[in-house]
Design a protein around this motif. Sequence first.
Motif, PDB file in Angstrom:
ATOM      1  N   THR A 174       0.841  -1.195   0.000  1.00 14.06           N
ATOM      2  CA  THR A 174       0.000   0.000   0.000  1.00 14.06           C
ATOM      3  C   THR A 174       0.879   1.248   0.000  1.00 14.06           C
ATOM      4  O   THR A 174       0.626   2.198  -0.747  1.00 14.06           O
ATOM      5  N   LYS A 175       1.926   1.233   0.816  1.00 14.60           N
ATOM      6  CA  LYS A 175       2.852   2.365   0.868  1.00 14.60           C
ATOM      7  C   LYS A 175       3.533   2.569  -0.490  1.00 14.60           C
ATOM      8  O   LYS A 175       3.709   3.705  -0.940  1.00 14.60           O
TER       9      LYS A 175
ATOM     10  N   SER B 166      -7.966  -0.430   1.929  1.00 18.46           N
ATOM     11  CA  SER B 166      -7.427  -0.974   0.681  1.00 18.46           C
ATOM     12  C   SER B 166      -8.515  -1.799   0.004  1.00 18.46           C
ATOM     13  O   SER B 166      -9.458  -2.264   0.639  1.00 18.46           O
TER      14      SER B 166
ATOM     15  N   PHE C  15      -6.747  10.984  -0.452  1.00 18.35           N
ATOM     16  CA  PHE C  15      -5.845  10.244  -1.335  1.00 18.35           C
ATOM     17  C   PHE C  15      -6.579   9.023  -1.865  1.00 18.35           C
ATOM     18  O   PHE C  15      -7.201   8.292  -1.099  1.00 18.35           O
TER      19      PHE C  15
ATOM     20  N   TYR D  84       1.163   4.248  -2.785  1.00 18.85           N
ATOM     21  CA  TYR D  84       1.054   5.643  -2.353  1.00 18.85           C
ATOM     22  C   TYR D  84       2.239   6.472  -2.846  1.00 18.85           C
ATOM     23  O   TYR D  84       2.064   7.516  -3.471  1.00 18.85           O
ATOM     24  N   THR D  85       3.446   6.006  -2.585  1.00 22.27           N
ATOM     25  CA  THR D  85       4.622   6.795  -2.942  1.00 22.27           C
ATOM     26  C   THR D  85       4.830   6.883  -4.453  1.00 22.27           C
ATOM     27  O   THR D  85       5.361   7.878  -4.945  1.00 22.27           O
TER      28      THR D  85
ATOM     29  N   SER E 152       2.351   7.027  -6.579  1.00 20.83           N
ATOM     30  CA  SER E 152       1.196   7.730  -7.146  1.00 20.83           C
ATOM     31  C   SER E 152       1.183   9.223  -6.859  1.00 20.83           C
ATOM     32  O   SER E 152       0.515   9.980  -7.565  1.00 20.83           O
TER      33      SER E 152
ATOM     34  N   PHE F  21       3.463   8.554   5.601  1.00 23.08           N
ATOM     35  CA  PHE F  21       2.653   7.336   5.654  1.00 23.08           C
ATOM     36  C   PHE F  21       2.368   6.932   7.099  1.00 23.08           C
ATOM     37  O   PHE F  21       1.249   6.540   7.429  1.00 23.08           O
TER      38      PHE F  21
ATOM     39  N   ARG G  26       2.426  14.439  -0.520  1.00 26.91           N
ATOM     40  CA  ARG G  26       2.096  13.355   0.412  1.00 26.91           C
ATOM     41  C   ARG G  26       2.228  13.805   1.857  1.00 26.91           C
ATOM     42  O   ARG G  26       3.040  14.646   2.186  1.00 26.91           O
TER      43      ARG G  26
ATOM     44  N   TYR H  28      -7.753   7.053   1.298  1.00 28.15           N
ATOM     45  CA  TYR H  28      -7.610   7.663   2.611  1.00 28.15           C
ATOM     46  C   TYR H  28      -8.611   8.811   2.615  1.00 28.15           C
ATOM     47  O   TYR H  28      -8.503   9.725   1.790  1.00 28.15           O
TER      48      TYR H  28
END
Length: 181
Positions: free
Chosen positions: A18-19, A50, A74, A22-23, A25, A34, A31, A62
Amino acid sequence: MDLRVETVTGKSKEKQKTKEIYTSSFLKEDRMPFWLMLIMAKMKNTEFISFHDKQTLCGFVYMATIKNLTFIMFLAVDENIRSKGYGSRILEKIQSLHTDNKIIISIERCVKDAKDIKQRLRRKKFYANNGYIETGYLVELANKKQEILIKNGQFDEDEFYLFFKKYSNGTMKPKLWRIGS
């Protein structure tokens, strides 16, 4: 096909993946840390979830909900499976979790001189194709002017300010103005 929803926590099996989504995207300056998302997701109004298609982690959201307003902060789909309908299915799932809510998202403005204008226009079209409409408002978040889109209702400035006031315990009052002002 329905997506399976899981809460993202510090103990989640897919936390690292997931992280990574995120990073990859979001730009670093866009950001929040996390670890802070994981902590804030413990707040009663915040969801960090998720989405899974069978055993595949597709993406995450999020977001926060106060009364009948849900604000997506997010949302990302794994870049390896983008353009396969997962983003639309995630938005449908969010709507099903918050059936009667207005759902707000802010996106980077589609200004002609932006380096990533094609990506911004694709993102805006994606949300439009999923029922989100322009509100005519901009908000400054993370020191960036972003356009506000909404689904399921009309945008209300006072309601938006009240959302941030309650969500942040009075510490946030983002700048808000009409496009063209």
